[in-house]
Design a protein around this motif. Structure first.
Motif, PDB file in Angstrom:
ATOM      1  N   LEU A   1       0.650  -1.258  -0.003  1.00  0.00           N
ATOM      2  CA  LEU A   1       0.062   0.034  -0.104  1.00  0.00           C
ATOM      3  C   LEU A   1       0.840   1.415   0.053  1.00  0.00           C
ATOM      4  N   PRO A   2       0.400   2.461  -0.414  1.00  0.00           N
ATOM      5  CA  PRO A   2       1.199   3.545  -0.355  1.00  0.00           C
ATOM      6  C   PRO A   2       1.963   3.938   0.888  1.00  0.00           C
TER       7      PRO A   2
ATOM      8  N   GLY B   1       1.219  -1.693   6.006  1.00  0.00           N
ATOM      9  CA  GLY B   1       1.423  -1.069   4.889  1.00  0.00           C
ATOM     10  C   GLY B   1       1.183  -2.059   3.499  1.00  0.00           C
ATOM     11  N   PHE B   2       0.556  -3.089   3.951  1.00  0.00           N
ATOM     12  CA  PHE B   2       0.282  -4.200   2.874  1.00  0.00           C
ATOM     13  C   PHE B   2      -0.839  -5.127   3.152  1.00  0.00           C
ATOM     14  N   ALA B   3      -1.432  -5.581   1.941  1.00  0.00           N
ATOM     15  CA  ALA B   3      -2.405  -6.473   1.836  1.00  0.00           C
ATOM     16  C   ALA B   3      -2.030  -7.961   1.140  1.00  0.00           C
ATOM     17  N   LEU B   4      -2.797  -8.659   1.619  1.00  0.00           N
ATOM     18  CA  LEU B   4      -2.520 -10.164   1.075  1.00  0.00           C
ATOM     19  C   LEU B   4      -3.546 -11.082   0.469  1.00  0.00           C
ATOM     20  N   ALA B   5      -3.319 -11.687  -0.327  1.00  0.00           N
ATOM     21  CA  ALA B   5      -4.408 -12.660  -0.946  1.00  0.00           C
ATOM     22  C   ALA B   5      -3.660 -14.171  -0.586  1.00  0.00           C
ATOM     23  N   ILE B   6      -4.273 -14.522   0.642  1.00  0.00           N
ATOM     24  CA  ILE B   6      -3.731 -15.658   1.152  1.00  0.00           C
ATOM     25  C   ILE B   6      -4.230 -16.932   0.469  1.00  0.00           C
TER      26      ILE B   6
ATOM     27  N   TYR C   1      -9.885 -12.316   3.182  1.00  0.00           N
ATOM     28  CA  TYR C   1      -9.554 -10.966   3.553  1.00  0.00           C
ATOM     29  C   TYR C   1      -8.945 -10.354   2.530  1.00  0.00           C
ATOM     30  N   ARG C   2      -9.038  -8.898   2.086  1.00  0.00           N
ATOM     31  CA  ARG C   2      -8.191  -8.621   1.228  1.00  0.00           C
ATOM     32  C   ARG C   2      -7.858  -7.030   1.677  1.00  0.00           C
ATOM     33  N   GLY C   3      -8.162  -6.583   2.947  1.00  0.00           N
ATOM     34  CA  GLY C   3      -7.896  -5.475   3.517  1.00  0.00           C
ATOM     35  C   GLY C   3      -6.436  -5.403   3.984  1.00  0.00           C
TER      36      GLY C   3
END
Length: 153
Positions: free
Chosen positions: A12-13, A52-57, A90-92
């Motif tokens: 994330l930015p 500062g990041f999001a995941l696709a588990i 979850y993608r947040g």
């Protein structure tokens, strides 16, 4: 060594310039995750700290979020819901819920290691309703029924 499971990560930015979660040693089970914000955590206070990041588990996996033992022992900094679970859908932004059990305010600087992430497989239960359960030596005893700490002696 087991195969590595790919996990997609989106910076994330406000995570620009921070290292991605990483294993500190070859034998580490957890990846260190860094703070993406500065924080002064007062005694007794809780805060959902940005990473500062999001995941696709991947499906059939979770990420467990665990406290760092050094922060807990030296400063009383832990997580009130440990281990935390990040579900595969979850993608947040991944946030670390911290609590200060210490007697003094604790400063966290952007880039500090604040928790550990453990990728773990998820096994789903299939309930099988029955009229009775099988007997065991322990039976229905719980909450200290197998002996208190004095018996560990």
């Amino acid at each position: 060594m087991t195969d590595r499971v790919p996990v997609r990560i989106r910076r994330l930015p406000h995570g620009a310039g921070l290292a991605l979660p990483a294993y500190a040693t070859p034998g580490a089970a957890g990846m260190d995750v860094l703070a993406a914000e500065d924080l002064l955590l007062a005694p007794g206070a809780r805060h959902a700290l940005a990473t500062g990041f999001a995941l696709a588990i991947p499906e059939d996996y979770e990420i467990q979020v665990r406290p760092r033992s050094g922060l807990a022992l030296k400063h009383g900094i832990s997580m009130p819901n440990t281990p935390g679970t990040i579900d595969s859908d979850y993608r947040g932004e991944l946030k670390i819920i911290l609590i200060n059990h210490g007697a003094e305010a604790f400063t966290i600087a952007r880039g500090d290691r604040v928790a550990q992430l453990v990728l773990a497989p998820v096994v789903r239960a299939a309930w099988e309703e029955v009229e009775e359960l099988d007997d065991t030596a322990r039976g229905t005893g719980g909450f200290g029924s197998t002996g208190g700490h004095a018996t560990l002696g």
